[in-house]
Design a protein around this motif. Structure first.
Motif, PDB file in Angstrom:
ATOM      1  N   LEU A  66       0.816  -1.221   0.000  1.00 19.12           N
ATOM      2  CA  LEU A  66       0.000   0.000   0.000  1.00 19.12           C
ATOM      3  C   LEU A  66       0.848   1.268   0.000  1.00 19.12           C
ATOM      4  CD1 LEU A  66      -2.695  -1.069   2.652  1.00 19.12           C
ATOM      5  CD2 LEU A  66      -2.968  -0.983   0.158  1.00 19.12           C
ATOM      6  N   GLY A  67       2.181   1.089   0.050  1.00 25.18           N
ATOM      7  CA  GLY A  67       3.076   2.241   0.050  1.00 25.18           C
ATOM      8  C   GLY A  67       3.319   2.841   1.416  1.00 25.18           C
ATOM      9  N   TYR A  68       3.041   2.059   2.482  1.00 25.30           N
ATOM     10  CA  TYR A  68       3.233   2.536   3.850  1.00 25.30           C
ATOM     11  C   TYR A  68       4.356   1.780   4.535  1.00 25.30           C
ATOM     12  CZ  TYR A  68      -1.376   4.784   3.497  1.00 25.30           C
ATOM     13  OH  TYR A  68      -2.441   5.562   3.122  1.00 25.30           O
ATOM     14  N   ARG A  69       4.894   2.385   5.605  1.00 23.38           N
ATOM     15  CA  ARG A  69       5.859   1.702   6.452  1.00 23.38           C
ATOM     16  C   ARG A  69       5.133   0.798   7.451  1.00 23.38           C
ATOM     17  NH1 ARG A  69       8.735   7.476   6.918  1.00 23.38           N
ATOM     18  NH2 ARG A  69       6.534   7.928   7.272  1.00 23.38           N
ATOM     19  N   ASP A  70       5.852  -0.218   7.895  1.00 28.40           N
ATOM     20  CA  ASP A  70       5.287  -1.154   8.865  1.00 28.40           C
ATOM     21  C   ASP A  70       5.399  -0.552  10.263  1.00 28.40           C
ATOM     22  OD1 ASP A  70       4.185  -3.434   9.991  1.00 28.40           O
ATOM     23  OD2 ASP A  70       6.102  -4.503  10.052  1.00 28.40           O
ATOM     24  N   ALA A  71       4.648   0.524  10.462  1.00 26.69           N
ATOM     25  CA  ALA A  71       4.666   1.253  11.730  1.00 26.69           C
ATOM     26  C   ALA A  71       3.257   1.733  12.052  1.00 26.69           C
ATOM     27  CB  ALA A  71       5.643   2.423  11.660  1.00 26.69           C
ATOM     28  N   ASN A  72       2.275   0.884  11.742  1.00 23.42           N
ATOM     29  CA  ASN A  72       0.858   1.217  11.922  1.00 23.42           C
ATOM     30  C   ASN A  72       0.439   2.429  11.109  1.00 23.42           C
ATOM     31  OD1 ASN A  72       0.898   0.047  15.298  1.00 23.42           O
ATOM     32  ND2 ASN A  72      -0.176  -0.891  13.589  1.00 23.42           N
ATOM     33  N   GLU A  73       1.104   2.648   9.960  1.00 22.10           N
ATOM     34  CA  GLU A  73       0.688   3.724   9.061  1.00 22.10           C
ATOM     35  C   GLU A  73      -0.539   3.307   8.256  1.00 22.10           C
ATOM     36  OE1 GLU A  73       4.951   6.049   8.490  1.00 22.10           O
ATOM     37  OE2 GLU A  73       4.129   4.900   6.812  1.00 22.10           O
ATOM     38  N   ALA A  74      -0.623   2.042   7.906  1.00 24.06           N
ATOM     39  CA  ALA A  74      -1.853   1.526   7.296  1.00 24.06           C
ATOM     40  C   ALA A  74      -2.868   1.314   8.406  1.00 24.06           C
ATOM     41  CB  ALA A  74      -1.582   0.217   6.564  1.00 24.06           C
ATOM     42  N   SER A  75      -4.099   1.703   8.176  1.00 21.02           N
ATOM     43  CA  SER A  75      -5.131   1.569   9.204  1.00 21.02           C
ATOM     44  C   SER A  75      -5.614   0.130   9.296  1.00 21.02           C
ATOM     45  CB  SER A  75      -6.312   2.483   8.884  1.00 21.02           C
ATOM     46  OG  SER A  75      -7.020   2.005   7.741  1.00 21.02           O
ATOM     47  N   TRP A  76      -6.277  -0.190  10.409  1.00 22.56           N
ATOM     48  CA  TRP A  76      -6.797  -1.545  10.557  1.00 22.56           C
ATOM     49  C   TRP A  76      -7.873  -1.835   9.519  1.00 22.56           C
ATOM     50  CZ3 TRP A  76     -11.842  -2.762  11.436  1.00 22.56           C
ATOM     51  CH2 TRP A  76     -12.685  -1.786  11.978  1.00 22.56           C
ATOM     52  N   THR A  77      -8.617  -0.819   9.108  1.00 25.40           N
ATOM     53  CA  THR A  77      -9.643  -1.052   8.095  1.00 25.40           C
ATOM     54  C   THR A  77      -9.022  -1.373   6.743  1.00 25.40           C
ATOM     55  OG1 THR A  77      -9.789   1.340   7.664  1.00 25.40           O
ATOM     56  CG2 THR A  77     -11.341   0.410   9.239  1.00 25.40           C
ATOM     57  N   GLN A  78      -7.894  -0.747   6.414  1.00 25.54           N
ATOM     58  CA  GLN A  78      -7.199  -1.078   5.168  1.00 25.54           C
ATOM     59  C   GLN A  78      -6.676  -2.506   5.204  1.00 25.54           C
ATOM     60  OE1 GLN A  78      -4.605   2.445   5.434  1.00 25.54           O
ATOM     61  NE2 GLN A  78      -5.268   3.001   3.372  1.00 25.54           N
ATOM     62  N   VAL A  79      -6.131  -2.910   6.337  1.00 26.08           N
ATOM     63  CA  VAL A  79      -5.629  -4.277   6.478  1.00 26.08           C
ATOM     64  C   VAL A  79      -6.762  -5.285   6.323  1.00 26.08           C
ATOM     65  CG1 VAL A  79      -4.576  -5.919   8.083  1.00 26.08           C
ATOM     66  CG2 VAL A  79      -3.657  -3.599   7.894  1.00 26.08           C
ATOM     67  N   ARG A 109     -10.329  -6.257  19.976  1.00 26.73           N
ATOM     68  CA  ARG A 109     -11.502  -7.114  19.791  1.00 26.73           C
ATOM     69  C   ARG A 109     -12.305  -6.708  18.564  1.00 26.73           C
ATOM     70  NH1 ARG A 109     -15.641  -5.554  24.800  1.00 26.73           N
ATOM     71  NH2 ARG A 109     -15.944  -3.362  24.254  1.00 26.73           N
ATOM     72  N   LEU A 110     -12.310  -5.414  18.242  1.00 27.13           N
ATOM     73  CA  LEU A 110     -12.975  -4.968  17.012  1.00 27.13           C
ATOM     74  C   LEU A 110     -12.256  -5.523  15.796  1.00 27.13           C
ATOM     75  CD1 LEU A 110     -15.113  -3.238  15.592  1.00 27.13           C
ATOM     76  CD2 LEU A 110     -13.555  -1.290  15.794  1.00 27.13           C
ATOM     77  N   LEU A 111     -10.920  -5.464  15.815  1.00 30.29           N
ATOM     78  CA  LEU A 111     -10.128  -6.029  14.720  1.00 30.29           C
ATOM     79  C   LEU A 111     -10.443  -7.499  14.534  1.00 30.29           C
ATOM     80  CD1 LEU A 111      -7.708  -5.900  12.677  1.00 30.29           C
ATOM     81  CD2 LEU A 111      -6.248  -6.534  14.628  1.00 30.29           C
ATOM     82  N   ALA A 112     -10.445  -8.255  15.625  1.00 29.07           N
ATOM     83  CA  ALA A 112     -10.693  -9.696  15.529  1.00 29.07           C
ATOM     84  C   ALA A 112     -12.080  -9.980  14.968  1.00 29.07           C
ATOM     85  CB  ALA A 112     -10.529 -10.339  16.903  1.00 29.07           C
ATOM     86  N   ARG A 113     -13.077  -9.243  15.422  1.00 31.10           N
ATOM     87  CA  ARG A 113     -14.430  -9.474  14.940  1.00 31.10           C
ATOM     88  C   ARG A 113     -14.533  -9.212  13.441  1.00 31.10           C
ATOM     89  NH1 ARG A 113     -17.188  -6.479  18.311  1.00 31.10           N
ATOM     90  NH2 ARG A 113     -17.713  -4.692  17.009  1.00 31.10           N
ATOM     91  N   LYS A 114     -13.921  -8.128  12.985  1.00 30.77           N
ATOM     92  CA  LYS A 114     -13.992  -7.796  11.563  1.00 30.77           C
ATOM     93  C   LYS A 114     -13.189  -8.788  10.719  1.00 30.77           C
ATOM     94  CE  LYS A 114     -16.697  -4.289  11.961  1.00 30.77           C
ATOM     95  NZ  LYS A 114     -18.087  -4.378  11.457  1.00 30.77           N
ATOM     96  N   LEU A 115     -12.046  -9.233  11.220  1.00 28.54           N
ATOM     97  CA  LEU A 115     -11.266 -10.219  10.478  1.00 28.54           C
ATOM     98  C   LEU A 115     -12.036 -11.522  10.332  1.00 28.54           C
ATOM     99  CD1 LEU A 115      -7.673  -9.733  11.942  1.00 28.54           C
ATOM    100  CD2 LEU A 115      -8.428  -9.194   9.620  1.00 28.54           C
TER     101      LEU A 115
END
Length: 307
Positions: A66-79, A109-115
């Motif tokens: 996505l053109g981001y660094r692996d430093a939580n620059e990409a949002s959880w929704t993008q992931v 827990r929101l991340l896990a539910r959406k995944l």
């Protein structure tokens, strides 16, 4: 050539629903399992076609794509959106790199539910704060408080279904702490409900990983990521009772090397004639993406010409 899996070939259930239990089976199996990195639908299809029984949705590789660094620059929704494409492209289980959960217990827990809703079979949460930094970049890797991180794990377990696999990733060795600290954290995370432990290291030899495995004595399955200690024979992992090996970023790194070479050749030659035999043919691409399934579907669902 094997046909690629497409999202339309499972008509009774979603790929994720069919795969969740098999990820647990892989991790709990007495046989050493291997997960291959994927960062999009195409890399997932390639890894599946190569024969891998499970995939690793890599945070580093997804961020990089996505053109981001692996430093939580990409949002959880993008992931989560990328993971959906990965799941759609395969019929094998997908374990997701969830970084540190993108915040506190509520974010985790929101991340896990959406995944899980998108068909992922499990998530790995690492015991760092937010934002995290890639484990191989720099020396600033502050660890989360054990009790606070245990709360994140408990929140995920209480939110996700019993089939969804939760892996606690221990960064103590990455942060320069002792084996004893790693073991203290492993025991706490097991008590919090983790299904497996991922122990990480940035050393070029596997000594501290193997020492952890011996001391841990398989209380829970142990998962490793031998990116730095890649010269260690796989037999050493089998002898140590390691559950799962993750090849964590190699599809992305292979893509970088391949694209750089081809781009340089085309730029210097001002032609594609010399490189045509070095790149995948369009027929191979169409096969991976499942154009043959679309053709069969057209025959079934589209009306023929009127006579």
């Amino acid at each position: 050539m094997n046909q690629a899996f497409t999202r339309f070939e499972s008509i009774s259930s979603s790929p994720g629903a069919a795969s969740k239990a098999s990820l647990r089976d892989l991790i709990l199996s007495n046989d050493l399992a291997f997960l291959m990195e994927a960062h999009d639908g195409l890399s997932a299809a390639i890894a599946t076609q190569a024969g891998f029984k499970g995939l690793w949705a890599s945070g580093l590789s997804i961020s990089s794509s996505l053109g981001y660094r692996d430093a939580n620059e990409a949002s959880w929704t993008q992931v989560v959106d990328v993971v959906e494409h990965i799941v759609d492209a395969t019929d094998v289980p997908v374990l997701v790199d969830g970084d540190s959960g993108f915040g506190n217990f509520n974010n985790a827990r929101l991340l896990a539910r959406k995944l899980e809703q998108r068909g992922a079979s499990g998530v790995v949460i690492e015991d760092k704060g937010f934002p995290k930094m890639n484990s191989f970049v720099g020396d600033r890797h502050p660890l989360a408080d054990i009790n606070e991180f245990s709360g994140r794990l408990k929140a995920v377990k209480d939110t996700a279904s019993s089939d969804f696999v939760l892996v606690a990733r221990i960064e103590a060795l990455i942060a320069g702490h002792s084996l004893d600290e790693a073991l203290i954290r492993a025991h706490a995370y097991a008590e919090a409900g983790a299904d497996a432990i991922l122990i990480h290291s940035r050393k070029a030899v596997a000594d501290e990983i193997l020492a952890f495995a011996q001391a841990w004595a398989n209380r829970l399955p142990v998962i490793i990521v031998p990116t730095k200690y890649f010269r260690t024979p796989v037999s050493n992992y089998r002898n140590a009772g390691i559950s799962t090996v993750i090849w964590a970023n190699h599809n992305m790194r292979a893509a970088i090397a391949g694209m750089r070479n081809i781009c340089s050749r085309i730029h210097s030659d001002e032609s594609i004639a010399a490189i045509e035999e070095q790149v995948a043919g369009l027929d191979e691409l169409f096969s991976l993406i499942g154009y043959d399934e679309l053709a069969r579907a057209e025959e079934r669902y589209l009306p023929g010409p009127r006579k």
